[in-house]
Design a protein around this motif. Sequence first.
Motif, mmCIF file in Angstrom:
data_model
loop_
_atom_site.group_PDB
_atom_site.id
_atom_site.type_symbol
_atom_site.label_atom_id
_atom_site.label_comp_id
_atom_site.label_asym_id
_atom_site.label_seq_id
_atom_site.Cartn_x
_atom_site.Cartn_y
_atom_site.Cartn_z
ATOM 1 N N ILE A 1 -48.812 151.683 70.999
ATOM 2 C CA ILE A 1 -48.345 151.821 72.380
ATOM 3 C C ILE A 1 -49.408 151.283 73.326
ATOM 4 O O ILE A 1 -50.599 151.605 73.212
ATOM 5 C CB ILE A 1 -48.032 153.301 72.688
ATOM 6 C CG1 ILE A 1 -46.885 153.783 71.795
ATOM 7 C CG2 ILE A 1 -47.683 153.490 74.158
ATOM 8 C CD1 ILE A 1 -46.582 155.251 71.922
ATOM 9 N N ASP A 2 -48.999 150.464 74.264
ATOM 10 C CA ASP A 2 -49.913 149.853 75.237
ATOM 11 C C ASP A 2 -50.134 150.852 76.376
ATOM 12 O O ASP A 2 -49.388 150.868 77.358
ATOM 13 C CB ASP A 2 -49.317 148.545 75.754
ATOM 14 C CG ASP A 2 -50.287 147.772 76.645
ATOM 15 O OD1 ASP A 2 -51.257 148.391 77.134
ATOM 16 O OD2 ASP A 2 -50.048 146.575 76.882
ATOM 17 N N PHE A 3 -51.159 151.662 76.238
ATOM 18 C CA PHE A 3 -51.398 152.693 77.238
ATOM 19 C C PHE A 3 -51.936 152.114 78.540
ATOM 20 O O PHE A 3 -51.774 152.714 79.604
ATOM 21 C CB PHE A 3 -52.352 153.754 76.692
ATOM 22 C CG PHE A 3 -51.703 154.677 75.696
ATOM 23 C CD1 PHE A 3 -50.816 155.658 76.121
ATOM 24 C CD2 PHE A 3 -51.967 154.560 74.341
ATOM 25 C CE1 PHE A 3 -50.208 156.508 75.214
ATOM 26 C CE2 PHE A 3 -51.359 155.416 73.427
ATOM 27 C CZ PHE A 3 -50.475 156.390 73.860
ATOM 28 N N ASP A 4 -52.557 150.933 78.496
ATOM 29 C CA ASP A 4 -52.983 150.291 79.741
ATOM 30 C C ASP A 4 -51.762 149.913 80.586
ATOM 31 O O ASP A 4 -51.725 150.156 81.797
ATOM 32 C CB ASP A 4 -53.822 149.045 79.449
ATOM 33 C CG ASP A 4 -55.196 149.388 78.892
ATOM 34 O OD1 ASP A 4 -55.655 150.531 79.126
ATOM 35 O OD2 ASP A 4 -55.795 148.530 78.220
ATOM 36 N N ALA A 5 -50.763 149.320 79.910
ATOM 37 C CA ALA A 5 -49.534 148.962 80.629
ATOM 38 C C ALA A 5 -48.817 150.213 81.103
ATOM 39 O O ALA A 5 -48.272 150.255 82.217
ATOM 40 C CB ALA A 5 -48.631 148.132 79.728
ATOM 41 N N LEU A 6 -48.820 151.252 80.276
ATOM 42 C CA LEU A 6 -48.184 152.503 80.682
ATOM 43 C C LEU A 6 -48.887 153.081 81.908
ATOM 44 O O LEU A 6 -48.231 153.542 82.856
ATOM 45 C CB LEU A 6 -48.220 153.501 79.523
ATOM 46 C CG LEU A 6 -47.669 154.898 79.821
ATOM 47 C CD1 LEU A 6 -46.191 154.840 80.169
ATOM 48 C CD2 LEU A 6 -47.905 155.833 78.637
ATOM 49 N N GLY A 7 -50.220 153.050 81.900
ATOM 50 C CA GLY A 7 -50.971 153.569 83.037
ATOM 51 C C GLY A 7 -50.676 152.807 84.316
ATOM 52 O O GLY A 7 -50.530 153.406 85.394
ATOM 53 N N ALA A 8 -50.561 151.489 84.210
ATOM 54 C CA ALA A 8 -50.234 150.687 85.393
ATOM 55 C C ALA A 8 -48.847 151.047 85.923
ATOM 56 O O ALA A 8 -48.633 151.137 87.142
ATOM 57 C CB ALA A 8 -50.314 149.203 85.047
ATOM 58 N N TRP A 9 -47.909 151.249 85.003
ATOM 59 C CA TRP A 9 -46.554 151.647 85.425
ATOM 60 C C TRP A 9 -46.583 153.017 86.088
ATOM 61 O O TRP A 9 -45.938 153.241 87.107
ATOM 62 C CB TRP A 9 -45.627 151.652 84.214
ATOM 63 C CG TRP A 9 -44.235 152.114 84.531
ATOM 64 C CD1 TRP A 9 -43.215 151.387 85.064
ATOM 65 C CD2 TRP A 9 -43.722 153.447 84.351
ATOM 66 N NE1 TRP A 9 -42.104 152.169 85.224
ATOM 67 C CE2 TRP A 9 -42.383 153.435 84.790
ATOM 68 C CE3 TRP A 9 -44.257 154.632 83.843
ATOM 69 C CZ2 TRP A 9 -41.575 154.570 84.753
ATOM 70 C CZ3 TRP A 9 -43.466 155.769 83.806
ATOM 71 C CH2 TRP A 9 -42.140 155.736 84.259
ATOM 72 N N MET A 10 -47.363 153.943 85.527
ATOM 73 C CA MET A 10 -47.458 155.277 86.115
ATOM 74 C C MET A 10 -48.078 155.219 87.509
ATOM 75 O O MET A 10 -47.660 155.956 88.412
ATOM 76 C CB MET A 10 -48.268 156.196 85.196
ATOM 77 C CG MET A 10 -47.575 156.518 83.876
ATOM 78 S SD MET A 10 -48.598 157.522 82.737
ATOM 79 C CE MET A 10 -48.639 159.096 83.605
ATOM 80 N N ASP A 11 -49.052 154.324 87.689
ATOM 81 C CA ASP A 11 -49.623 154.140 89.027
ATOM 82 C C ASP A 11 -48.528 153.740 90.017
ATOM 83 O O ASP A 11 -48.471 154.222 91.150
ATOM 84 C CB ASP A 11 -50.710 153.067 89.014
ATOM 85 C CG ASP A 11 -51.958 153.511 88.267
ATOM 86 O OD1 ASP A 11 -52.124 154.736 88.053
ATOM 87 O OD2 ASP A 11 -52.758 152.636 87.888
ATOM 88 N N GLY A 12 -47.641 152.851 89.573
ATOM 89 C CA GLY A 12 -46.547 152.407 90.428
ATOM 90 C C GLY A 12 -45.552 153.504 90.745
ATOM 91 O O GLY A 12 -44.800 153.416 91.725
ATOM 92 N N GLN A 13 -45.530 154.552 89.903
ATOM 93 C CA GLN A 13 -44.644 155.696 90.148
ATOM 94 C C GLN A 13 -45.306 156.762 91.019
ATOM 95 O O GLN A 13 -44.701 157.797 91.300
ATOM 96 C CB GLN A 13 -44.235 156.334 88.815
ATOM 97 C CG GLN A 13 -43.535 155.388 87.857
ATOM 98 C CD GLN A 13 -42.213 154.892 88.408
ATOM 99 O OE1 GLN A 13 -41.380 155.675 88.854
ATOM 100 N NE2 GLN A 13 -42.025 153.576 88.404
ATOM 101 N N GLY A 14 -46.553 156.495 91.419
ATOM 102 C CA GLY A 14 -47.257 157.457 92.258
ATOM 103 C C GLY A 14 -47.782 158.662 91.514
ATOM 104 O O GLY A 14 -48.065 159.699 92.123
ATOM 105 N N LEU A 15 -47.936 158.541 90.193
ATOM 106 C CA LEU A 15 -48.445 159.647 89.399
ATOM 107 C C LEU A 15 -49.969 159.650 89.420
ATOM 108 O O LEU A 15 -50.593 158.606 89.641
ATOM 109 C CB LEU A 15 -47.916 159.546 87.958
ATOM 110 C CG LEU A 15 -46.393 159.658 87.839
ATOM 111 C CD1 LEU A 15 -45.939 159.326 86.417
ATOM 112 C CD2 LEU A 15 -45.922 161.056 88.239
ATOM 113 N N PRO A 16 -50.599 160.794 89.181
ATOM 114 C CA PRO A 16 -52.062 160.881 89.264
ATOM 115 C C PRO A 16 -52.749 159.839 88.377
ATOM 116 O O PRO A 16 -52.413 159.714 87.192
ATOM 117 C CB PRO A 16 -52.359 162.305 88.783
ATOM 118 C CG PRO A 16 -51.121 163.079 89.110
ATOM 119 C CD PRO A 16 -49.991 162.107 88.884
#
Length: 337
Positions: free
Chosen positions: A11-26
């Motif tokens: 799982i690409d957690f870097d890409a997941l983290g970037a997506w979560m940033d876009g969702q306004g998550l911590p």
Amino acid sequence: MTSTHIDVGAIDFDALGAWMDGQGLPPGPVTGAVPVTGGTQNVMVRFERAGVPYVLRRPPLHARPRSNEVLRREARVLAALRDTPVPVPRLVAAQTEREPVFYLMEPVDGFNPSTGLPEPHASDPAVRHRMGLEAAVALAELGRVDPVVLPGYGKPEGFLERQVPRWRAELDSYGALDGYPGPDIPHLEETARWLTDRLPASFTPGVMHGDYHFANLMFAFDGPRVAAIVDWEMSTIGDPLLDLGWLIATWPSNDGHVPGLPSPRELVECYAALSDRDLSSVDWYAVMACFKLGIVLEGTHARACAGKAPKEIGDFLHATTLDLFARAHDIMSGLLR
């Protein structure tokens, strides 16, 4: 939920983290990623970010043909139920516009009884008995949800009329598999006729889980309450009483891993006390659930006969199909109480 052999590193957690940033998550790094099982072939991984725990649910790395569409539907139903009294995993955010589809949910603070019982459940028979009734309570709560929360999610018109022809056609389709001798299922024709002759005249459409059984429930650690109904892959808008029938058809025996559960009739009485639905045909729904599930499981037996599934699994599921049709016969005969 227990560990499984999912490759978390895939799982690409870097890409997941970037997506979560876009969702306004911590924001912050992903830590503590561990695989969990949820009763399906989908990938589930628990992790933390900025001290907040999440569970990621996504298709398997080698996705099945409908994997992404199934998760789209799951995310949609969890979003619709998020602010209702129905106990479901709380959806945090979902990525449904492109594939692979995935979503994040809050971890459920609970346990699945199929993996063992904690205290006080293990030693208190009153708690175990109430666990069974709470399964009916949670289902009644789902049955009260207005289906307008999920427009176009299913096809309730003619839902009941479609059931017997749909599953007979499914059973007939197994004949295309080389090596399958055809269904050797006592009471098959009798059950189909019984269901056709006693079709309920009408029903009130509602949100259905579609696979409502004990192993798809998580219970609170501190008592008998259902903490969450999980695995919404088969959800639709249809007749919620088929979920009740499914619960009866799959109800564990009292010598199983949760001894002292209430009887199927106690489940019905509990549900009836909380619902204004007409339960006069409840036996029909239980028989229909046995019929449908038995045919679904027979498909693996047919594939095993054709060398497309392990023989031991096919034999086991065929035996389960026979048990389901025997249970249907007992219900039709008034023997299951």
